[in-house]
Every structure is written in C-alpha cells, then in structure tokens.
Design an enzyme around this catalytic site. Structure first.
Site, short mmCIF file in Angstrom:
data_model
loop_
_atom_site.label_atom_id
_atom_site.label_comp_id
_atom_site.label_asym_id
_atom_site.label_seq_id
_atom_site.Cartn_x
_atom_site.Cartn_y
_atom_site.Cartn_z
N ASP A 250 29.28 10.87 3.86
CA ASP A 250 29.91 12.09 3.74
C ASP A 250 31.17 12.33 2.74
OD1 ASP A 250 32.14 10.95 4.81
OD2 ASP A 250 32.31 12.17 6.58
N THR B 172 34.07 12.29 2.60
CA THR B 172 35.34 11.28 2.60
C THR B 172 35.08 10.17 1.76
OG1 THR B 172 34.69 10.13 4.64
CG2 THR B 172 36.19 12.17 4.87
N HIS C 43 33.11 12.37 11.96
CA HIS C 43 33.72 13.23 11.01
C HIS C 43 32.99 14.81 11.21
CE1 HIS C 43 34.71 9.84 8.57
NE2 HIS C 43 35.13 9.55 9.48
N HIS D 219 36.00 -3.41 3.70
CA HIS D 219 36.28 -2.41 5.04
C HIS D 219 37.37 -3.04 5.96
CE1 HIS D 219 35.72 -0.02 8.59
NE2 HIS D 219 35.13 0.88 7.65
N LYS E 36 26.15 0.35 7.35
CA LYS E 36 27.12 1.14 7.90
C LYS E 36 26.69 2.61 7.59
CE LYS E 36 31.55 0.60 8.49
NZ LYS E 36 31.68 1.99 8.30
#
Length: 420
Positions: free
Chosen positions: A67, A69, A102, A168, A178
């Site tokens: 997305d 972000t 999100h 991460h 992920k």
C-alpha cells in the site's frame, strides 16, 4: 558537523556534534536501467520458468501490491508485469492493494502509486480485512487461528506478489510472503499474527529469520495459497532500485534477504547516550504509527536510560484511522501499556505497534520532531522536539558535554546492532 536525515519528501539537514557516529551503509548506486533490470529478472527468474511461459492467456491473474505507506515502485513494477503478460487480456487482471489493517487508498492515490493508465485499464481492489464478503478461509494455522485471505487472490488462476525487501522490526525482513500475510489477510488472522506473544518473542526482531515466529507464520500461511511468482526489489536512500529478486517465493525472497543483510545491517562496538534517527522519509514517515519502526531501529544501539530523537514528518497525523491513538487512553505509562497488552484478554488491532513503542520507551526516552502538535505527541506518551539541535544541547545537562551520539540518517533502512 552536518548530516541530512530522510524526512518527508525533502529531507532534513541538522548539525550534530563532530564526534557523532553516522550509521549508514556506503552509498549503493541504483541499477543503470531499472526497466531493463526488472524485465531481465522476469525473463530469467530464480527457481521458476520465465514469467510469460508460466501464464496462459485464459488465466485470471492477481497482482498483489504493497500500500501507499511503502516505497515499492509499483508505478514501474506493475506496468512491466502487465507488459510481460501482454498475451493475457486486460480484463483478466486484478490488482489487490495489500492494506493489512491500514485504510483504503483513494483513486487519486492509486494514480500516484500506479500511474493513470493502470488505474484506467485494470481492476483494482483494496483488501478490506474486516469485510467477510471479501475473504475466503484457506486453512487453519498451527499458531492458533483460522486463515482468511482475499477472495480475488484465492480465486485467481495465477498469483503474483510484489514488494520491496528491507529489515523489519519483528518479521526479520519485509517483502516476499509478507505481501500476502498480513497484506491481504482477514482481521482474525492478522490479530493472531500480531499478538503480544508473537511480537514479544526475542527472536521476532530485525534481520532474524531463524525460529522467528512471525516469519514462520507468514510462510506457513503462504503455503496454504502460494503465490506462483514473486517480484521484489531493494532500494537505496534515494528510493532507486539496487537489485531485483524474482521467481519462486521462498528462494527468491531468501536471496533478497541475504543481499539486504549484507548491505543494510551495521555492527556497532557500543551503545550510545543519544541516537538520532529518521523513519526513512516519505512514504514511510506519513504517520506516527509507522514511525515506531524508526524508534525500534534506534533502540538497537541506545543505552538503557538513553534518549532517542526521531524525525518523522507525520503528514497523515497519528493517523486518525485505526486504534493506535486510542490505545494510549487505556494507560498512563509505557509500563502500564505493556501490562495491558500482554494480558491475554486484551485484543485490539494496532496493539502490536503500541507494544513495540512501549518496549522502546521503557528502555529510553523518545523525542519526536514532526508536524504533529505537542498535544498529539504527548498523547502518545512521547516528548515533542521543535529543534533537534536545541534538544541535543539540553541533553548535555543529563549526559555531560561528552555525551555519545549516533545518527541513523536512513532510519530503518539501516539497522545497527551491538553484539552483547
């Protein structure tokens, strides 16, 4: 001396003591021709046939993206995937935006992420983790939950996951599996993936892929409905592609993680009184929720009782969506927050981010330089900084004139560590 932190879209130049330790890798140049590098990876992948040979013209093809972000260059990767599969009708494609928990992206944001041609010609859906009609059960996880994934993804004939690989703070490395878990999973599955026990495990940390329960769970769930092809990239501080990893999910992702570990994890001989960090600039520093990653990176090398100063623009606020801001209302201190979250009866999505932040705050003070109001920063139990140089000067009262200072200009794109 002068150093520039990744901050927003423009960067932030600050003055730090001359003896400061600047923690960043030697600059990696981007590949000469990004388009050519991606095409070559699609045609000579790791562990699979060339992408075009794997897909029939009649296949329904799902492309999962990260997305807004994340700085994944979707505007380049997605059109090249569609171009490589030009024997497949455009109406057979669906792009699934891996939002996790999100918010949805708007049409204007999709144009920013993918380009207008893609938005005009390809069906795009936001994964909505709370929408049961969008989800399909694909199995049961040994970690204790039913597994729900996006229906468009599960029902496609050929599945592609895209993304970018970086260290991460609890999965070891991002990218690869992920993108599917938690990217396009249902809320029940995501809550188990992020529960206090999983996040609190000592092996759920930066750069570790061995017996890491978070990484183990995401890989287990991917095997229940495996992507047929992965396309991931690595990026430098300018968000330019440094390498492309494409092909079989696990082999290609492992190869990418090895590359990132070699270039992005830096050993330090000791911890520091003060660590100044960023949150890698836009798009990762859009809100305070995401800025926990930069705090967690600094936690790796700050002394117990030390101070972290993070520069994160937070143009999107705390944010206003989700439960991140709300959870702080249930306690008065970071210690109380940890006790609350570690109680098995407490379950609220976004608790994992608050948990990681609270762990950092129990260890060190955290100042935030941002566009947030003081009230917003203090509501998250953090301390506002309006001028990083002034904050550093004030900290000399606590640590002395010779206080040790480290700087992470790239934030969580570079992970320092101390062998203890």
């Amino acid at each position: 001396m002068e150093t520039t932190l990744l901050y927003g879209k423009e960067g932030l130049t600050i003055q730090v003591p001359n003896h400061s330790f600047i923690t960043e890798p030697s600059h990696m140049s981007g590949v000469q021709d990004e388009r050519k590098a991606v095409q070559e990876a699609l045609r000579d992948p790791i562990g699979t046939l060339p992408l075009r040979e794997m897909v029939k013209s009649s296949d329904q093809v799902a492309i999962v993206i990260s997305d807004i972000t994340r700085p994944t260059p979707n505007h380049l990767l997605v059109p090249l995937l569609i171009e490589e599969l030009n024997h497949v009708p455009l109406e057979n494609f669906v792009i699934i935006n891996g939002t996790g928990t999100h918010r949805d992206q708007t049409r204007e944001e999709f144009i920013q992420m993918l380009g207008e041609w893609v938005v005009e010609n390809i069906r795009i859906v936001n994964n909505q983790c709370h929408n049961d009609e969008q989800l399909v059960k694909v199995g049961e996880s040994t970690f204790g939950c039913d597994v729900y994934l996006n229906k468009d993804y599960v029902e496609s004939d050929f599945r592609i996951v895209t993304g970018f690989i970086e260290p991460h703070f609890f999965a070891g490395f991002s990218g690869g599996p992920k993108g599917i878990m938690p990217g396009i999973a249902g809320i029940e599955t995501i809550m188990t993936f992020h529960n206090a026990r999983m996040i609190g495990d000592a092996k759920s940390t930066w750069g570790n892929m061995v017996n890491n329960p978070v990484q183990d769970m995401t890989r287990e769930i991917n095997r229940m409905c495996t992507p047929d092809f992965m396309l991931n990239v690595t990026l430098n501080r300018d968000k330019k592609i440094t390498a492309v990893f494409a092909g079989e999910l696990y082999e290609a992702h492992d190869r990418g993680c090895e590359f990132v570990k070699e270039h992005a994890m830096i050993r330090c001989d000791e911890r520091f009184d003060v660590v100044i960090t960023s949150n890698s600039g836009y798009p990762l520093d859009q809100n305070l929720y995401q800025a926990v990653k930069g705090m967690s990176a600094a936690h790796k090398i700050v002394k117990k009782g030390g101070t972290i100063i993070i520069a994160s623009e937070c143009s999107d606020g705390l944010p206003s969506h989700g439960n991140y801001a709300r959870i702080f209302e249930f306690a008065k201190t970071p210690e109380e927050l940890l006790a609350l979250i570690e109680d098995p009866s407490f379950k609220m999505f976004d608790q994992w981010q608050v948990q990681k932040q609270a762990v950092t705050q129990v260890w060190a003070d955290v100042y935030v330089y941002s566009k947030l109001t003081d009230e917003q920063v203090e509501g998250a139990m953090l301390k506002p900084s309006h001028n990083i140089e002034k904050t550093l000067e004030e900290l000399k009262d606590k640590y002395g004139e010779n206080m040790s200072v480290a700087v992470l200009p790239l934030g969580p794109l570079t992970i320092p560590y101390v062998e203890e």
